[in-house]
Design an enzyme around this catalytic site. Structure first.
Site, PDB file in Angstrom:
ATOM      1  N   GLU A  40      13.489 -29.727  14.284  1.00  0.00           N
ATOM      2  CA  GLU A  40      13.894 -28.420  14.805  1.00  0.00           C
ATOM      3  C   GLU A  40      14.698 -27.622  13.783  1.00  0.00           C
ATOM      4  O   GLU A  40      14.560 -26.399  13.701  1.00  0.00           O
ATOM      5  CB  GLU A  40      14.695 -28.588  16.104  1.00  0.00           C
ATOM      6  N   TYR A  96      19.064 -22.246  20.744  1.00  0.00           N
ATOM      7  CA  TYR A  96      17.673 -22.702  20.708  1.00  0.00           C
ATOM      8  C   TYR A  96      17.578 -24.200  20.426  1.00  0.00           C
ATOM      9  O   TYR A  96      16.922 -24.952  21.161  1.00  0.00           O
ATOM     10  CB  TYR A  96      16.844 -21.941  19.665  1.00  0.00           C
ATOM     11  N   ASP A 104      12.969 -19.345  21.410  1.00  0.00           N
ATOM     12  CA  ASP A 104      12.783 -18.931  20.016  1.00  0.00           C
ATOM     13  C   ASP A 104      11.935 -17.647  19.994  1.00  0.00           C
ATOM     14  O   ASP A 104      11.681 -17.038  21.028  1.00  0.00           O
ATOM     15  CB  ASP A 104      12.113 -20.055  19.218  1.00  0.00           C
TER      16      ASP A 104
END
Length: 363
Positions: A46, A129, A147
């Site tokens: 991520e 996020y 996102d």
DNA sequence: TATTCGTGGTC
DNA sequence: TGACCAAGAAT
């Protein structure tokens, strides 16, 4: 004025979840970070994927996990090695923050990535996020992970005309996701929205005829999918003139400098350089003088070897590349080294300096 | 809140 | 070919 989420009540949420997740189960890409749900690997992926394309991340992810397979391994690694593994990916503070946060997890949480929004959100580099992404994907917790993909897809599904470039707008979409997210499979729900944004509901010319949720999509019914989302543009980059110098001693060693620990390209290495404020006026003299002042280097300036433009997201470097001879004994310092061509490979450089080294030093 | 922080691909 | 884009966070 009508709420920006007025269309949320018109969506068949159960049907939307079923169509979306069903599509994802059939069509999702095989990606290296989808082989298991190891929270550390989900976390690394991520961070790498922030503002970065999947195709770019894949080889970096594989090498990074190979080199730092666990929280323990990354915790005990030298930052220079970690930056070297990130070299070329950009946004280098991401990986310095990641290592800081991983060390905190190692020491404070006994090496276990926290599974609460409150705890995980305190970690360096973990914003709204990334927190939602790790919680949902690694732990199955129904938390929004909003996102750019999610904002684009939902702006079309729900016909939301707010400017997604504005930071405050993200909360509108988080609110929507809290109503829409599958509690049976929040991991696939969040990933499916992003996958749909990447593969079908693209920024330009979305493939609505292939879309698994087009029957749920307000923009498709209105024909406004090419107008959404609303996103204001950013400003132009400012231009900066740089004079960079390949300084060699009599044995063909080269001098390099470590950039400051904060700001642009923090803690990466570069060739000695200076900003040129008045180009074309005694440029060599300026550079010689400023390098003496900044690095205490005595040099004899040589020829201009070439020029290079390097474009960042917020500025443009126009680099003039010179060669020079070291004219006094080199004194070592923490942020200045003199190395062989082979030893250069051990240090992490920004792409601009990688190109200069490749073109003017290695060949 | 607006700006800073990279890079490579795309049209 | 220049502008925009791509799974954002820190300040």
């Amino acid at each position: 004025m009508a709420s920006s989420l007025e269309n949320l009540t018109k969506v068949d949420i159960a049907g939307f979840q079923k169509d979306l997740i069903g599509w994802f189960e059939e069509e999702q890409r095989e990606l290296p970070w989808r082989k298991d749900q190891d929270p550390y690997k989900v976390w690394v992926s991520e961070i790498m994927l922030q503002q970065t394309r999947v195709d770019t991340v894949i080889p970096y992810f594989n090498r990074f996990i190979d080199q730092f397979p666990t929280i323990e391994a990354l915790s005990s690694a030298d930052e220079d090695k970690v930056l070297k593994a990130w070299e070329g990916l950009g946004y280098y503070s991401r990986v310095r923050n990641l290592q800081t946060a991983v060390r905190e997890v190692h020491e404070k949480y006994d090496g276990v990535v926290p599974n609460t929004l409150k705890s995980i959100s305190t970690l360096k580099g973990v914003g709204p996020y990334t927190a939602g992404a790790i919680l949902s994907i690694a732990y199955g917790i129904p938390e929004p992970a909003v996102d750019g993909n999610v904002m684009r897809v939902l702006s079309r599904i729900l016909s939301i005309w707010e400017d997604i470039a504005k930071p405050a707008t993200r909360k509108v979409f988080e609110e929507a996701i809290r109503e829409m997210i599958s509690h049976d499979n929040p991991s696939f729900f969040n990933q499916a929205l992003m996958e749909l944004g990447a593969l079908v509901c693209t920024p330009t010319s979305p493939s609505c005829l292939l879309c698994p949720v087009r029957d749920h999509c307000h923009a498709f019914h209105e024909g406004t999918q090419n107008e959404l989302p609303i996103k204001t543009k950013n400003k132009n980059q400012r231009k900066v003139q740089i004079g960079a110098v390949i300084i060699r001693d009599e044995e063909d060693h080269v001098i390099i400098h470590k950039r400051p620990k904060e700001g642009l390209l923090a803690n990466l290495w570069e060739l000695p350089n200076t900003e040129i404020h008045l180009p074309f006026i005694n440029e060599k003299d300026q550079i010689k003088s400023e390098l003496k002042q900044a690095y205490n280097l005595d040099i004899e300036m040589g020829n201009l070897l070439g020029q290079l433009e390097h474009v960042f997201s917020h500025l443009i470097w126009n680099i003039n590349i010179y060669e020079a001879k070291l004219t006094s004994d080199f004194k070592h310092a923490n942020d200045v080294k003199i190395v062989t061509k082979t030893e250069l490979e051990e240090f992490a450089f920004p792409v601009s300096y990688q190109k200069i080294i490749k073109h003017y030093i290695n060949e």
